[in-house]
Design a protein around this motif. Structure first.
Motif, PDB file in Angstrom:
ATOM      1  N   ALA A  39       0.853  -1.191   0.000  1.00 31.93           N
ATOM      2  CA  ALA A  39       0.000   0.000   0.000  1.00 31.93           C
ATOM      3  C   ALA A  39       0.888   1.240   0.000  1.00 31.93           C
ATOM      4  N   PRO A  40       0.416   2.323  -0.587  1.00 29.93           N
ATOM      5  CA  PRO A  40       1.234   3.541  -0.588  1.00 29.93           C
ATOM      6  C   PRO A  40       1.287   4.173   0.802  1.00 29.93           C
ATOM      7  N   TRP A  41       2.329   4.917   1.029  1.00 27.48           N
ATOM      8  CA  TRP A  41       2.464   5.715   2.244  1.00 27.48           C
ATOM      9  C   TRP A  41       1.809   7.055   1.971  1.00 27.48           C
ATOM     10  N   VAL A  42       1.077   7.582   2.938  1.00 29.21           N
ATOM     11  CA  VAL A  42       0.399   8.867   2.781  1.00 29.21           C
ATOM     12  C   VAL A  42       0.714   9.734   3.995  1.00 29.21           C
ATOM     13  N   TYR A  43       1.150  10.953   3.729  1.00 25.38           N
ATOM     14  CA  TYR A  43       1.426  11.932   4.784  1.00 25.38           C
ATOM     15  C   TYR A  43       0.551  13.148   4.545  1.00 25.38           C
ATOM     16  N   THR A  44       0.019  13.724   5.621  1.00 24.34           N
ATOM     17  CA  THR A  44      -0.878  14.872   5.492  1.00 24.34           C
ATOM     18  C   THR A  44      -0.540  15.949   6.513  1.00 24.34           C
TER      19      THR A  44
ATOM     20  N   SER B 108      -4.835  22.218   3.079  1.00 30.82           N
ATOM     21  CA  SER B 108      -4.308  20.923   3.504  1.00 30.82           C
ATOM     22  C   SER B 108      -3.519  20.285   2.370  1.00 30.82           C
ATOM     23  N   LEU B 109      -2.520  19.520   2.761  1.00 29.67           N
ATOM     24  CA  LEU B 109      -1.611  18.863   1.836  1.00 29.67           C
ATOM     25  C   LEU B 109      -1.632  17.372   2.113  1.00 29.67           C
ATOM     26  N   ALA B 110      -1.672  16.563   1.073  1.00 27.94           N
ATOM     27  CA  ALA B 110      -1.514  15.110   1.194  1.00 27.94           C
ATOM     28  C   ALA B 110      -0.543  14.661   0.103  1.00 27.94           C
ATOM     29  N   LEU B 111       0.423  13.847   0.498  1.00 29.00           N
ATOM     30  CA  LEU B 111       1.391  13.302  -0.452  1.00 29.00           C
ATOM     31  C   LEU B 111       1.409  11.787  -0.287  1.00 29.00           C
ATOM     32  N   SER B 112       1.345  11.073  -1.402  1.00 25.60           N
ATOM     33  CA  SER B 112       1.407   9.616  -1.352  1.00 25.60           C
ATOM     34  C   SER B 112       2.529   9.115  -2.250  1.00 25.60           C
ATOM     35  N   GLY B 113       3.103   7.982  -1.842  1.00 27.88           N
ATOM     36  CA  GLY B 113       4.166   7.353  -2.605  1.00 27.88           C
ATOM     37  C   GLY B 113       4.380   5.936  -2.106  1.00 27.88           C
ATOM     38  N   HIS B 114       5.183   5.164  -2.821  1.00 28.83           N
ATOM     39  CA  HIS B 114       5.375   3.762  -2.455  1.00 28.83           C
ATOM     40  C   HIS B 114       6.511   3.544  -1.468  1.00 28.83           C
ATOM     41  N   GLY B 115       7.506   4.390  -1.455  1.00 34.46           N
ATOM     42  CA  GLY B 115       8.617   4.220  -0.523  1.00 34.46           C
ATOM     43  C   GLY B 115       8.438   5.100   0.699  1.00 34.46           C
ATOM     44  N   ARG B 116       8.490   4.495   1.886  1.00 35.74           N
ATOM     45  CA  ARG B 116       8.260   5.249   3.120  1.00 35.74           C
ATOM     46  C   ARG B 116       9.229   6.415   3.271  1.00 35.74           C
ATOM     47  N   ASP B 117      10.522   6.129   3.174  1.00 37.01           N
ATOM     48  CA  ASP B 117      11.519   7.172   3.418  1.00 37.01           C
ATOM     49  C   ASP B 117      11.489   8.267   2.360  1.00 37.01           C
TER      50      ASP B 117
END
Length: 119
Positions: free
Chosen positions: A23-28, A93-102
């Motif tokens: 699953a992708p990592w998502v930061y908000t 608000s900002l949300a960024l998703s990607g496959h690599g955690r770091d």
């Protein structure tokens, strides 16, 4: 009977189980902002383009036209961002998703600093 069961068991071909895609990592993050919608969207589009988020940009406006979401993907990395501007609620608000955690977290911190400064 044993021969029948053995024969049936040998005739079954089972594909090995494949690992599901991670699953992708998502930061908000979100901040309070009194900026108007046009100023917010213009600044967001410029800053994110400078950081490489140039693939498939789009702005989706609410039905009443008083708020909007800006979406774009990074041109070279597996990252997608969404920025929601809502002047009525005075939030961005900002949300960024990607496959690599770091990698995703590092880019999130970079975007957060670029868009929100030291809030």
């Amino acid at each position: 009977m044993r021969a029948l069961v053995t024969s049936l068991a040998n005739s079954l071909i089972l594909d090995p189980l494949q690992e599901p895609d991670p699953a992708p990592w998502v930061y908000t993050a979100a901040i309070r902002s009194s900026a108007d919608l046009v100023a917010s969207l213009t600044g967001i589009a410029c800053l994110t383009r400078e950081l490489g988020f140039t693939r498939d940009p789009e702005t989706l406006y609410a039905e009443d036209g008083r708020s909007a979401c800006y979406h774009a993907e990074h041109s070279q990395l597996s990252l997608a961002l969404t920025v929601n501007c809502d002047p009525v609620r005075e939030t961005v608000s900002l949300a960024l998703s990607g496959h690599g955690r770091d990698e995703t977290h590092s880019w999130f911190q970079r975007l957060e600093a670029a868009l929100f400064g030291s809030c």
